[in-house]
Structure formats: structure tokens, C-alpha cells
Design an enzyme around this catalytic site. Sequence first.
Site, mmCIF file in Angstrom:
data_model
loop_
_atom_site.group_PDB
_atom_site.id
_atom_site.type_symbol
_atom_site.label_atom_id
_atom_site.label_comp_id
_atom_site.label_asym_id
_atom_site.label_seq_id
_atom_site.Cartn_x
_atom_site.Cartn_y
_atom_site.Cartn_z
ATOM 1 N N LEU A 148 0.849 -1.192 0.000
ATOM 2 C CA LEU A 148 0.000 0.000 0.000
ATOM 3 C C LEU A 148 0.884 1.241 0.000
ATOM 4 C CD1 LEU A 148 -2.976 0.905 0.228
ATOM 5 C CD2 LEU A 148 -2.620 1.043 2.698
ATOM 6 N N HIS A 156 6.620 1.295 11.895
ATOM 7 C CA HIS A 156 7.367 2.430 11.340
ATOM 8 C C HIS A 156 6.481 3.682 11.428
ATOM 9 C CE1 HIS A 156 9.292 4.979 8.371
ATOM 10 N NE2 HIS A 156 10.253 4.089 8.191
HETATM 11 C C1 LIG Z 1 -0.725 4.063 3.869
HETATM 12 C C2 LIG Z 1 -1.158 5.287 3.091
HETATM 13 C C3 LIG Z 1 -1.531 4.876 1.687
HETATM 14 C C4 LIG Z 1 -2.441 5.857 3.770
HETATM 15 O O1 LIG Z 1 -2.853 7.027 3.118
HETATM 16 P P1 LIG Z 1 -3.041 8.407 3.897
HETATM 17 O O2 LIG Z 1 -1.748 8.763 4.545
HETATM 18 O O3 LIG Z 1 -3.642 9.376 2.954
HETATM 19 O O4 LIG Z 1 -4.067 8.012 4.992
HETATM 20 P P2 LIG Z 1 -4.870 9.006 5.922
HETATM 21 O O5 LIG Z 1 -6.222 9.129 5.311
HETATM 22 O O6 LIG Z 1 -4.113 10.261 6.193
HETATM 23 O O7 LIG Z 1 -4.908 8.198 7.262
HETATM 24 C C5 LIG Z 1 -5.557 6.954 7.315
HETATM 25 C C6 LIG Z 1 -6.147 6.852 8.675
HETATM 26 O O8 LIG Z 1 -5.079 6.840 9.632
HETATM 27 C C7 LIG Z 1 -5.309 7.810 10.608
HETATM 28 N N1 LIG Z 1 -3.998 8.326 11.038
HETATM 29 C C8 LIG Z 1 -3.124 8.989 10.282
HETATM 30 N N2 LIG Z 1 -2.036 9.311 10.993
HETATM 31 C C9 LIG Z 1 -2.234 8.846 12.249
HETATM 32 C C10 LIG Z 1 -1.497 8.863 13.445
HETATM 33 N N3 LIG Z 1 -0.299 9.426 13.497
HETATM 34 N N4 LIG Z 1 -2.022 8.266 14.545
HETATM 35 C C11 LIG Z 1 -3.242 7.666 14.495
HETATM 36 N N5 LIG Z 1 -3.997 7.611 13.362
HETATM 37 C C12 LIG Z 1 -3.514 8.204 12.269
HETATM 38 C C13 LIG Z 1 -6.124 8.878 9.923
HETATM 39 O O9 LIG Z 1 -6.876 9.605 10.865
HETATM 40 C C14 LIG Z 1 -7.014 8.041 9.006
HETATM 41 O O10 LIG Z 1 -8.153 7.551 9.654
HETATM 42 P P3 LIG Z 1 -9.600 8.229 9.402
HETATM 43 O O11 LIG Z 1 -9.858 8.151 7.936
HETATM 44 O O12 LIG Z 1 -10.520 7.387 10.213
HETATM 45 O O13 LIG Z 1 -9.458 9.632 9.909
HETATM 46 C C15 LIG Z 1 -0.060 6.381 3.092
HETATM 47 O O14 LIG Z 1 0.117 6.854 4.414
HETATM 48 C C16 LIG Z 1 1.276 5.917 2.575
HETATM 49 O O15 LIG Z 1 1.492 5.781 1.360
HETATM 50 N N6 LIG Z 1 2.248 5.739 3.464
HETATM 51 C C17 LIG Z 1 3.644 5.426 3.135
HETATM 52 C C18 LIG Z 1 3.807 3.991 2.736
HETATM 53 C C19 LIG Z 1 3.440 3.013 3.811
HETATM 54 O O16 LIG Z 1 3.963 3.114 4.938
HETATM 55 N N7 LIG Z 1 2.580 2.082 3.453
HETATM 56 C C20 LIG Z 1 2.160 1.007 4.335
HETATM 57 C C21 LIG Z 1 3.145 -0.127 4.208
HETATM 58 S S1 LIG Z 1 2.591 -1.566 5.060
HETATM 59 C C22 LIG Z 1 1.642 -2.396 3.932
HETATM 60 O O17 LIG Z 1 1.638 -2.142 2.777
HETATM 61 C C23 LIG Z 1 0.729 -3.436 4.534
HETATM 62 C C24 LIG Z 1 -0.551 -2.804 4.988
HETATM 63 C C25 LIG Z 1 -1.613 -2.732 3.928
HETATM 64 O O18 LIG Z 1 -1.363 -3.117 2.784
HETATM 65 O O19 LIG Z 1 -2.766 -2.332 4.253
#
Ligand SMILES: CC(C)(COP(=O)(O)OP(=O)(O)OC[C@H]1O[C@@H](n2cnc3c(N)ncnc32)[C@H](O)[C@@H]1OP(=O)(O)O)[C@@H](O)C(=O)NCCC(=O)NCCSC(=O)CCC(=O)O
Length: 335
Positions: free
Chosen positions: A125, A229
Site C-alpha cells: 500500500l 514504522h
Molecule cells: C498508507 C497510506 C496509503 C495511507 O494514506 P493516507 O496517509 O492518505 O491516509 P490518511 O487518510 O491520512 O490516514 C488513514 C487513517 O489513519 C489515521 N492516522 C493517520 N495518521 C495517524 C497517526 N499518526 N495516529 C493515528 N492515526 C492516524 C487517519 O486519521 C485516518 O483515519 P480516518 O480516515 O478514520 O481519519 C499512506 O500513508 C502511505 O502511502 N504511506 C507510506 C507507505 C506506507 O507506509 N505504506 C504502508 C506499508 S505496510 C503495507 O503495505 C501493509 C498494509 C496494507 O497493505 O494495508
Amino acid sequence: MLVVRPAGPADLHHLLELAILSGPGFTSLPEDADVLSDRLEVSAASFAGRLGPEAAWYTLMLEDGDTGDIDGVGSVKATVGLNRPFFSFRVVNNTVQSPSLNVKLNHQTLVLVNECTGWTEVGSLFLKADRRKGGAGRLLSQSRYMLIGAQPDLFADNVLAELRGVFTPDGYCPFWDHVAHKFFPMDFDDADRMTGSTDKQFILDLAPRHPIYIDLLPEPARAVIGKVHPQGVPAMALLESEGFRPNGLVDIFDAGPTVACGRDNIRTVRDARVLTARIEKEVEVDLPSLVSTDSVAAFRAVRARVLVDGDLARMTPDVAAALKIKDGAVVRVKS
Ligand SMILES: CC(C)(COP(=O)(O)OP(=O)(O)OC[C@H]1O[C@@H](n2cnc3c(N)ncnc32)[C@H](O)[C@@H]1OP(=O)(O)O)[C@@H](O)C(=O)NCCC(=O)NCCSC(=O)CCC(=O)O
């Protein structure tokens, strides 16, 4: 409108860009055009139904339908551990006591296991940074559960995800440096790459055969066992909101947690309704829903304003066009 759709060989350039942006430590997105090209072939064959569950790996791209930009990726592996073992450490509690000394101690150990054979895995993701926080990550993540719900028999009863473990901004991984590296005398990136591209025999050859007592490890390593992470926290929040929970397994290299959920208990799988699309010029509804086709082969998903009216999903032509469906098609809707 943002659309999630199957990835195929033509996405190589985009997937490579996303892999480079995702950086090192993102095991399933290596910066290797050959590996990614194979993966896209596998994706196309999986959506076309040409691969069995032991090999099927569905990769989805998030596309901006207006600009054609590709902003993210996500995936579902139909099964893990059938062709190559799926190793983890299980965190095991051992209580010892001596009544005569009035001593009772709880020791936690790490034990190498291969427990998740045949489970489905969601992963890879990744969303471009400028797209985050606007709901696109949730669309991308949930679309995978719409895919699973469209044909559950293609997937296992249990679904897992592995979250990245803790790295500092300068690339230091406490668990790797203090623990795993003692068993695998190589760079983290090499171990990571070999995990994705070999039969993992090197893990079987070199991994610890005996339990590792966590109390004996240096504090920086102990502190990160089962921790996510910092950048993985939103991914973890999305998984938890679907019902995934840590299952006591951690990654053998970075100690990131594994989370799991029964396939049919995943909120989006369980709650999505199967409806008939009705295309109308105007649709009055306040909140958008998650909407997808009900087909793996022709899978597409969007977040859009759709009016659920009995067994009908009333939608405007632009939504139907994004899903590439006609009036009367079967769709899945999660409000
Ligand atoms: C994972 C995503 C795609 C998620 O997209 P976004 O960042 O736009 O998400 P978001 O809408 O901002 O946040 C999603 C939900 O998490 C909550 N959220 C965000 N930051 C938070 C924090 N610090 N503490 C607690 N909750 C938190 C938000 O309120 C939201 O919930 P609400 O909507 O309820 O408010 C991105 O962060 C990303 O690309 N990250 C970098 C790559 C990564 O680490 N990928 C995961 C690897 S691990 C993997 O791939 C396995 C897991 C999997 O496949 O699902």
C-alpha cells in the site's frame, strides 16, 4: 475522479516511479524493473483468471481519471507460504516459578515460525505524498476488500498484513542492527531483496533455531519489537478500522507487526451490499460511498455519491463511466 483498477504490463513506468518514491525497506516494491515487470505480468494473469491461488497476486493502481496520473498502488496476494515459506518470529510468553523461593517470572522469547501457510496477504500500500490525508489512501486500501468480496472463494479464510518495523530517518533499524544482523551478516537491503526474490533457503539455513530471550537484548532492539514504522501508522489505522489486529507475529528482520483478520469479518467485505446499478442524470445524496464492480476480471472501484434505494444503486453517468459499467450492472456498495 480517482479510480482503482487492475495493474498490467503497461504500468511498469508508473510502478517503478512508485517503488523509487517508497524508498528502501519497502520489501514488496523493490526498485528493480525486471522484478516489477514480472509482477505486472502476474497481476494481469491473475485478474484474467489464468493463475491458481498459489500464484495469484492482484496489483491495483490508483489512477486520476481526469489527468491519467497514477498516484498509488496496493495489492492482494491470494496466498502466501505455499511456494516459499512465510517466516516470522512469534513472541512467546514463558512463565517460570519457584514456590520455594517465592519467585515468579515471565520471559518473552522470539521463536522462528512458519504459521501463515495459505493465508491471503494485503500489502504494497503506497500513495504519493501529495495525495495523502484526503481519503485516497482509504479508497486504495478498502478497494482490496471490495476485490476480495467480489469473489471470496479466490482468497483464504484468513487475511494478514505485515507492517514495516521501526527505522530512524537516517536508515538505522534497531532490531536489524542488534539482532537479525547477527544471524544474517549482510546489508538489510540485500536480505530484504533476497526475501522477495529467492526461495528463502538462506533464512532456513541461517535463522536462529532456538528461542531468543527478549530480556537479554539491548534496549533499543527490545523497544521496537511489534512496533510500526512512523510512516506506517496511517496504514495500521486503516487496517484496524477494518478489524485487523496484531496476531503475535513479527518480522524476522525489522520486528514490524503482522496483523490479521478473518476474511468474512473484514468490515468492508462484510458490510458491502450487492446492488443493481441505475444510471440517472442527477442523484441527490450527501455522503460518498465506496462503489466497485462485482467482478475480479473487470474490477474497478471509486468513491462517489451513490443513492442506495432498496436493491438499486442510483448513480450518475460519470460514476458508471469510471466503473466502466452499464445500467443494470451488478455493483458492490459500502456506505
Ligand atoms: C498508507 C497510506 C496509503 C495511507 O494514506 P493516507 O496517509 O492518505 O491516509 P490518511 O487518510 O491520512 O490516514 C488513514 C487513517 O489513519 C489515521 N492516522 C493517520 N495518521 C495517524 C497517526 N499518526 N495516529 C493515528 N492515526 C492516524 C487517519 O486519521 C485516518 O483515519 P480516518 O480516515 O478514520 O481519519 C499512506 O500513508 C502511505 O502511502 N504511506 C507510506 C507507505 C506506507 O507506509 N505504506 C504502508 C506499508 S505496510 C503495507 O503495505 C501493509 C498494509 C496494507 O497493505 O494495508
